[in-house]
Design an enzyme around this catalytic site. Structure first.
Site, PDB file in Angstrom:
ATOM      1  CG  MET A 101     -23.117  39.977  -8.093  1.00  0.00           C
ATOM      2  SD  MET A 101     -22.525  39.367  -9.693  1.00  0.00           S
ATOM      3  CE  MET A 101     -24.060  38.788 -10.416  1.00  0.00           C
ATOM      4  N   GLY A 187     -24.657  32.831  -6.675  1.00  0.00           N
ATOM      5  CA  GLY A 187     -23.915  33.835  -5.912  1.00  0.00           C
ATOM      6  C   GLY A 187     -22.472  33.989  -6.367  1.00  0.00           C
ATOM      7  CB  SER A 188     -20.695  35.232  -8.396  1.00  0.00           C
ATOM      8  OG  SER A 188     -21.872  35.803  -8.926  1.00  0.00           O
ATOM      9  NE  ARG A 189     -14.780  40.100  -4.771  1.00  0.00           N
ATOM     10  CZ  ARG A 189     -13.649  39.748  -4.178  1.00  0.00           C
ATOM     11  NH1 ARG A 189     -13.683  39.033  -3.072  1.00  0.00           N
ATOM     12  NH2 ARG A 189     -12.491  40.085  -4.693  1.00  0.00           N
TER      13      ARG A 189
END
Length: 218
Positions: A101, A187-189
């Site tokens: 993301m 932002g990330s996952r």
């Protein structure tokens, strides 16, 4: 072979709202922008602050948008907006689908299946970029859902900027497929593990939309 078609978002533009858990970042930014705009007519210093403060506030409103979605019918749907970063077979027979993301994606995550939340575990860790292999040791929240496919594991992973994961529902909650379950700031996952025997129907590089993109092959 998985298809390469990108599922298009089906947002209800009239139904866009702000994500729960955004207020610690959003309110101070918007308040600063509003105050500087009010004072800008009389103060050169306030005028200098007003432009970047207003731009930052607008950016925050965009980052924390939470649009309504028409939920897709399917066994497993994407829990996150983003891009499929990797698809990896696991030793226990499951397949991990990792979705990256970016800061421009919607950051509200949704339940990939209907079921009961059997555990929500916060695990402290680092904050390297979510696209980095070392992000396996980042700050994360591990979810388990009891579903018609059995136990489904999903992991929210914080990135270099995202320093806070905000779960929306506690252990024991029954959730519907596509229901909002949490937020990762910036932002990330998100990783989801498909059970053995469930085929993946997305490919690396494909864009996903939470609640809309189906990630298994029916």
């Amino acid at each position: 072979m998985p298809h390469s078609q990108t599922s298009a978002p089906r947002d209800s533009r009239a139904g866009v709202r702000l994500a729960r858990g955004a207020s610690p970042w959003l309110f101070p930014t918007v308040a600063t922008a509003a105050l500087s705009l009010v004072r800008a007519r009389k103060s050169g210093a306030a005028k200098a602050v007003a432009v970047p403060a207003t731009a930052l506030a607008a950016g925050m409103l965009w980052f924390f948008r939470d649009p309504e979605r028409e939920i897709t019918q399917g066994r497993v749907i994407s829990p996150a907006d983003g891009v499929v970063q990797s698809i990896m077979p696991w030793k226990d027979g499951r397949t991990r689908v990792a979705i990256f993301m970016s800061p421009l994606n919607v950051h509200v995550n949704r339940a990939p299946l209907a079921g009961t939340v059997t555990s929500v575990e916060h695990i402290p860790g680092g904050f390297v970029p979510a696209f980095n292999k070392e992000s396996e040791n980042n700050e994360r929240v591990v979810w388990h859902f009891d579903t018609e496919l059995g136990d489904i594991e999903m992991i929210q992973i914080a990135g270099a900027v995202a320093r806070r994961i905000v779960p929306y529902v506690p252990q024991g909650t029954k959730v519907e497929q596509g229901e909002r379950i949490g937020l990762i700031r910036f932002g990330s996952r998100v990783d989801i593990y498909l059970p053995e025997g469930v085929e993946v129907d997305v490919e690396v590089g494909q864009k996903t939309v939470a609640g809309v993109t189906r990630i298994d092959r029916g």
